[in-house]
Design a protein around this motif. Sequence first.
Motif, PDB file in Angstrom:
ATOM      1  N   GLU A  58      40.331  23.144  38.501  1.00 30.14           N
ATOM      2  CA  GLU A  58      41.337  22.982  37.446  1.00 30.14           C
ATOM      3  C   GLU A  58      42.409  24.054  37.628  1.00 30.14           C
ATOM      4  N   LEU A  78      51.027  18.266  36.571  1.00 30.32           N
ATOM      5  CA  LEU A  78      49.696  17.944  37.117  1.00 30.32           C
ATOM      6  C   LEU A  78      49.808  17.184  38.441  1.00 30.32           C
ATOM      7  N   TRP A  91      50.326  19.772  41.007  1.00 31.85           N
ATOM      8  CA  TRP A  91      49.042  20.421  41.291  1.00 31.85           C
ATOM      9  C   TRP A  91      48.247  19.595  42.313  1.00 31.85           C
TER      10      TRP A  91
END
Lengths: 565, 172
Positions: A485, A458, A461
């Motif tokens: 997302e 994450l 990301w």
Amino acid sequence: MPMKMFDAIVVGTGAGGGTAMKILCEAGLQVCAINSGPRTNPATDYRRHRQAYDLKYRGYGDPLRLKGKAHQEPYSVEESEYSEGRDLFEHDVAYSNAPGTDWYWKRCKGTGGKANFWGRSSARFGDIDFKAADLDGFGENWPVDYAEISPWFSKAERYMGVASTIQNRPSNPDGEYLPPMPWRCLDYIIQKGAEKIGVPYLPDRCAQLTVAHNGHLACHYCGNCSRGCDVGSFFSPTWFTIPEAEATKNLTLLTNALVRGVLVDENGMAKGVAYVDRTTRKEVEVYAKVIVLAASCVETAHIMLNSKSRHWPSGIANSSGQLGRNLCDHLYGGPGYGYLPQLLGQPATPDNIADSTVTWMPRWQNLKNPREEKFIRGYSIYMGGGCGEFPGHYGQIEGFGSKYKREIKRYYPTPVGALIQAPALPSPNNYVDIDPEKKDIFGIPQLRFHYEWGPNELQMWEHSKQVMIDLFKAMGGEMWGADAEPNRPGTSLHEVGVCKMGSNPKTSVTNKWAQAHDVPNLYICDASIFPTITDKTTTMPIVAFAMRTCDHMLENFKKGVHKRA
Amino acid sequence: MVEHVAEMIIPEDDTPGAKQAGVAEFIDFMVANRVPVSGSRDVRSTEDAIEMGKEAQANFLLGIDWMNARCLSEFGHSFLECTPEQQNSLLEELAYKAKFRPTTEVGREFFRMMRDYTVVGYYTTKVGMESLGYPGLRTVWPKMPGCSHPDDPEHAHLREPGSTMAFQRSKS
């Protein structure tokens, strides 16, 4: 009538299974290959140069087409209205998600599997991947290193045909390549911007035949690749391994045969497999001296977990308890998209006739120092854009009428977008097991997923979203947005790890030859053996490792470790 | 009415418009079969698809009624009987953020759906693809051509053909 005894059974005919059966058949073994679904036929199942207007629903598909099926979730990309009615994709066998898990399990059951429709990016793993634990202290190294695998990568590349260039990058070793794809205008513009922010922008390693190769035709750039190649101009089992295995006359190929488990003898060694014939719904047994599982990663673990016996109460070859554990996937998502004003109003250019990742941004993080970022290891990015099949940017423009129509055309060559490929770290929270209650329509206990994205991926990301903001600025682009997302886990189709290889039988399922520690006549030829996922895709390495595993197995036949039937 | 609004969205000019591309027939087919072409809902099952399709169909039909009712109250005629100027002014209220009004939500939703259907219906036909110059209509290429001016990697030499005034106005 008792089935005859084979030298080897190969379960699955995709990238790994297809390779295994080709090699074993060519070595003279009698091989029985078992495929879950029907025969894939390019003449009826692929896109075949059809356009959206040839389809009744213009690509949106009949909303009722999966009515009554056990698994009704439609699969994107590979499964489309072009393949409707062809039964190539698995909707009869359901799977479960544990609470909090949202795994998207796309399954192609036609012969050749997902490797008929794959994305063709084919980078080598390097020691930065195999020995990552040495660098950053997390987890374990692979039981193999680059020096050992490199010749097999070469063999796989020479066989498949991979187009790229020599790049001298520390994160992705160079291989043996066909001439690369030429760059598009948008590539030159992005590359200039990337250079300004210190990000590499290079030709991808693309398994697409830019020239004729080993008797396969050069690509004719119809752009239909992800719906299957009509002429075999990129590596797929349907055009490469399966016909070559069949040409030896040593192959018995069973279709519509859903394997439910591996059978064992009185010593707990593999002696065959049991499958359900989908047409008759009867259970059938086949026997062989050696069993190769290549059922597509998690399905291999599913079969093994369901292979319970007196010897293997928690699934065959699972004395380590690692079977099904260690599930890793690529985090996919769009960290940024927008347009290049430089290209506004330019004539349409054939940007997507190769339908491929012409370029990529190979991992550039944590290279000098393994801990220079907030995350360990690193990710890669693919960029695409330009004149596509449909002007998806129409929603970015306000209005209607002639002016609106002109604006759609004006922006047509300009859109660009990114796709992140971020490796998830192994986590004890991410695994598959057998659903204690649910069974599929054939009475086989269902596979159940437990999966969540971890903090490391994450962080990648978030990092990639900032990179995109910087990149758009540096290349003079305008951003439209970014995905809120990441995609659902499973989207990448690159899952690995559920039968991981290792030197220690207590902590791994197979040895470094992909041979089960506990059951030496059971081999695995798919991505389930990879202990970690890297920033690269899995298909070429699956082929390379399968080649190496089969070579080792044939040595074992020669040495008498395995007996012929 | 669907045919008329579709042609207002993608009119015939130097290339054919929605009417010539048969967009109205496409929209009729898709709405009748409850196939939405937009909407963010996750489809996980046939039931989801049916649910979403029903909702889209109901909203579309509601939108048509709303358009006519709005025209009656504003202009005293149904939509098709209004003058082109009146029709255009209503569509502008539904299309441009700057002209949105608090009472037009249903109409805006209808316009959004109508525009989505029209754009999809038009650019999935051969004439629509040809109007863009979609290169994939040609399915055999001897090689991938690539960029024809790699000596200017920033492509700074590219000048947009024609005037850029319209774009600048719409952007501000």
